[in-house]
Design an enzyme around this catalytic site. Structure first.
Site, PDB file in Angstrom:
ATOM      1  N   GLY A   3      68.657  46.918  31.840  1.00  0.00           N
ATOM      2  CA  GLY A   3      68.648  45.729  32.691  1.00  0.00           C
ATOM      3  C   GLY A   3      67.483  46.056  33.877  1.00  0.00           C
ATOM      4  O   GLY A   3      66.588  45.197  33.993  1.00  0.00           O
ATOM      5  N   THR A   4      67.677  47.143  34.492  1.00  0.00           N
ATOM      6  CA  THR A   4      66.880  47.251  35.630  1.00  0.00           C
ATOM      7  C   THR A   4      65.322  47.436  35.517  1.00  0.00           C
ATOM      8  O   THR A   4      64.550  46.562  36.075  1.00  0.00           O
ATOM      9  CB  THR A   4      67.102  48.662  36.449  1.00  0.00           C
ATOM     10  OG1 THR A   4      68.405  48.819  36.850  1.00  0.00           O
ATOM     11  CG2 THR A   4      66.331  48.759  37.806  1.00  0.00           C
ATOM     12  N   ASN A  64      78.133  40.388  38.211  1.00  0.00           N
ATOM     13  CA  ASN A  64      78.845  41.370  37.797  1.00  0.00           C
ATOM     14  C   ASN A  64      80.076  41.663  38.516  1.00  0.00           C
ATOM     15  O   ASN A  64      80.824  42.377  38.320  1.00  0.00           O
ATOM     16  CB  ASN A  64      77.817  42.513  37.779  1.00  0.00           C
ATOM     17  CG  ASN A  64      77.103  42.510  38.923  1.00  0.00           C
ATOM     18  OD1 ASN A  64      76.429  41.657  39.612  1.00  0.00           O
ATOM     19  ND2 ASN A  64      77.351  43.526  39.814  1.00  0.00           N
ATOM     20  N   SER A  77      71.263  44.975  28.705  1.00  0.00           N
ATOM     21  CA  SER A  77      71.379  46.546  28.844  1.00  0.00           C
ATOM     22  C   SER A  77      72.382  47.038  28.094  1.00  0.00           C
ATOM     23  O   SER A  77      73.504  46.398  27.941  1.00  0.00           O
ATOM     24  CB  SER A  77      71.866  46.793  30.224  1.00  0.00           C
ATOM     25  OG  SER A  77      71.563  48.113  30.558  1.00  0.00           O
ATOM     26  N   ALA A  78      72.253  47.791  26.847  1.00  0.00           N
ATOM     27  CA  ALA A  78      73.124  47.955  25.871  1.00  0.00           C
ATOM     28  C   ALA A  78      74.501  48.757  26.183  1.00  0.00           C
ATOM     29  O   ALA A  78      75.324  48.569  25.580  1.00  0.00           O
ATOM     30  CB  ALA A  78      72.432  48.922  24.844  1.00  0.00           C
ATOM     31  N   THR A 110      56.111  56.438  24.285  1.00  0.00           N
ATOM     32  CA  THR A 110      56.662  56.469  22.940  1.00  0.00           C
ATOM     33  C   THR A 110      58.072  55.896  22.733  1.00  0.00           C
ATOM     34  O   THR A 110      58.870  56.147  23.699  1.00  0.00           O
ATOM     35  CB  THR A 110      56.799  57.922  22.609  1.00  0.00           C
ATOM     36  OG1 THR A 110      55.327  58.342  22.647  1.00  0.00           O
ATOM     37  CG2 THR A 110      57.166  58.336  21.044  1.00  0.00           C
ATOM     38  N   CYS A 126      77.277  49.587  40.591  1.00  0.00           N
ATOM     39  CA  CYS A 126      76.140  50.520  40.933  1.00  0.00           C
ATOM     40  C   CYS A 126      76.227  50.787  42.331  1.00  0.00           C
ATOM     41  O   CYS A 126      75.216  51.744  42.816  1.00  0.00           O
ATOM     42  CB  CYS A 126      75.099  49.713  40.644  1.00  0.00           C
ATOM     43  SG  CYS A 126      74.820  48.910  38.884  1.00  0.00           S
TER      44      CYS A 126
HETATM   45  N1  PLP Z   1      72.218  43.381  36.417  1.00  0.00           N
HETATM   46  C1  PLP Z   1      73.554  43.275  36.324  1.00  0.00           C
HETATM   47  C2  PLP Z   1      74.247  41.940  36.410  1.00  0.00           C
HETATM   48  C3  PLP Z   1      74.262  44.424  36.253  1.00  0.00           C
HETATM   49  O1  PLP Z   1      75.668  44.345  36.210  1.00  0.00           O
HETATM   50  C4  PLP Z   1      73.627  45.902  36.149  1.00  0.00           C
HETATM   51  C5  PLP Z   1      74.502  47.011  35.947  1.00  0.00           C
HETATM   52  O2  PLP Z   1      75.336  47.002  36.438  1.00  0.00           O
HETATM   53  C6  PLP Z   1      72.015  45.559  36.042  1.00  0.00           C
HETATM   54  C7  PLP Z   1      71.687  44.318  36.072  1.00  0.00           C
HETATM   55  C8  PLP Z   1      71.490  46.886  35.941  1.00  0.00           C
HETATM   56  O3  PLP Z   1      71.515  47.522  34.634  1.00  0.00           O
HETATM   57  P1  PLP Z   1      71.093  49.057  34.411  1.00  0.00           P
HETATM   58  O4  PLP Z   1      71.768  49.734  35.298  1.00  0.00           O
HETATM   59  O5  PLP Z   1      71.642  49.483  32.955  1.00  0.00           O
HETATM   60  O6  PLP Z   1      69.591  49.073  34.280  1.00  0.00           O
END
Ligand code: PLP
Length: 372
Positions: free
Chosen positions: A68-69, A148, A195-196, A233, A322
């Protein structure tokens, strides 16, 4: 142990683990022209086609990333650098992967950030969004599909239609909804991040959808992998996990969705019955069915409810996953005007692997915790 923190991350599905284990045998570098390389290349392209098909888009619109990030940052960086983009329209309730990047990039590229108003439960005010979009020049709209922390949902198709009408780009953070709702990304969305590990896949693997009509410059330069959008890669094992996790999640959705929703609903009902002074933040009929955020009275468990639940064997989150581990206030609840000193907020988030007896057990534990 009861794990009700599935918005933070989810356990690997056994079928995903098996697919990743099998992919470990593919060791060729997908860039190599020999047969080992070609085997790896074909494998990756098959996974891309699988993901694209599940989301009703073309394989050329899917780019595998570390999650995701990175996917969000790629778009923010690429779009803000684009001289055609005048401003960003977003909310103060986005994930830190968006907010912290915007805070950094907005002054660097001199693109102002405008906040669209939100209403009860954090729902985005679409008429205000339209007002902002009417300003001259092209905007980048950045709005998450489901929050989230609270689960509040965004009407994706309506927002995409508005952005299209005003010639603006629309990036949506689908990290919480991917694999939990049947998404059709071919409906005017410019970019989507996934994000998997949020849908029973591996950590550090995900993808970015880039609508074929939208062009951005890459963030990571180098060997030109992922059709020049994301060098480095390829993470073959991770990619195998992403595709299998999405396939399994969407295949099983007809059973898992009502199962999870009934867990969430019975938890909410149980809490409301036992704690008349608890205040749900989540608006159930406008939110993702996996998330329930409740404000409990401040004094319960000596104001240490999260830690007390952990000691009793229930893993939940107090705010954004997070930021958990560090006891800071939630920027989302703050933006909603919620007084976090008055209540202790707990986010329960459920997955297909949770069971009704875990909800009953958790409710029993909650009821047994001292009220002061
Ligand atoms: N966006 C949302 C809504 C999330 O909940 C998260 C992770 O908690 C992220 C982005 C970031 O994803 P990642 O930590 O897998 O990069």
């Amino acid at each position: 142990m009861i794990y009700f923190d599935n918005a933070a991350t989810t356990p690997l599905h056994p079928e995903v683990k098996a697919a990743m284990t099998a992919a470990m045998e593919i060791f060729g570098n997908p860039t190599s022209v020999h047969s080992f390389g070609r085997e790896a290349r074909v494998f990756i392209e098959d996974q891309r086609s699988l993901v694209a098909g599940l989301l009703h888009v073309s394989p050329a619109e899917i780019f595998f990333t570390s999650g995701g990030t990175e996917s969000l940052q790629t778009v923010l960086h690429g779009a803000l650098r684009d001289p055609d983009i005048r401003r960003v329209i977003t909310t103060p309730m986005e994930h830190h992967a968006v907010m912290h990047n915007l805070k950094h990039l907005s002054p660097v590229f001199q693109k102002p950030v405008h906040h669209v108003a939100t209403g009860k439960g954090g729902v985005v005010d679409l008429s205000h969004l339209e007002e902002l979009l009417k300003e001259p020049g092209r905007s980048l709209v950045v709005l998450m599909h489901a929050n989230n922390e609270t689960g509040i949902l965004l009407p994706l198709t309506e927002v995409a239609a508005l952005c299209t009408r005003y010639g603006s780009l629309f990036l949506t953070d689908t990290v919480q909804t991917m694999g939990k709702l049947n998404l059709d990304l071919s409906t005017g969305i410019s970019f989507a991040a996934a994000s998997a590990h949020k849908f029973h896949g591996p950590k550090g693997a995900g993808f970015l959808f880039v609508n074929g009509d939208c062009r951005i410059e890459p963030l990571i330069l180098g060997g030109g992998q992922e059709r020049n959008m994301r060098s480095g890669t390829e993470n073959i094992i991770g990619i195998a996990g992403v595709a299998k996790a999405l396939e399994v999640a969407l295949r099983d959705l007809p059973e898992t969705m009502p199962h999870i929703q009934s867990l969430r609903d019975s938890m909410l009902k149980g809490i409301t019955e036992r704690f008349p002074d608890a205040v749900p933040v989540t608006v159930p009929d406008q939110s993702l069915y996996t998330i329930l955020n409740v404000g409990f009275p401040a004094h319960i468990a000596g104001a240490m409810l999260l830690y007390r639940l952990d000691i009793e064997g229930v893993a939940v989150s107090g705010g954004s996953a997070c930021t958990s581990g560090v006891n800071i206030k939630s920027h989302v609840l703050d933006a909603m005007g919620i007084d976090q000193d008055a209540r202790q907020h707990i986010r329960f988030s459920f997955s297909r692997f949770n069971q009704p007896d875990e909800v009953s057990k958790c409710l029993e534990i909650l009821a047994s915790i001292p009220r002061n």
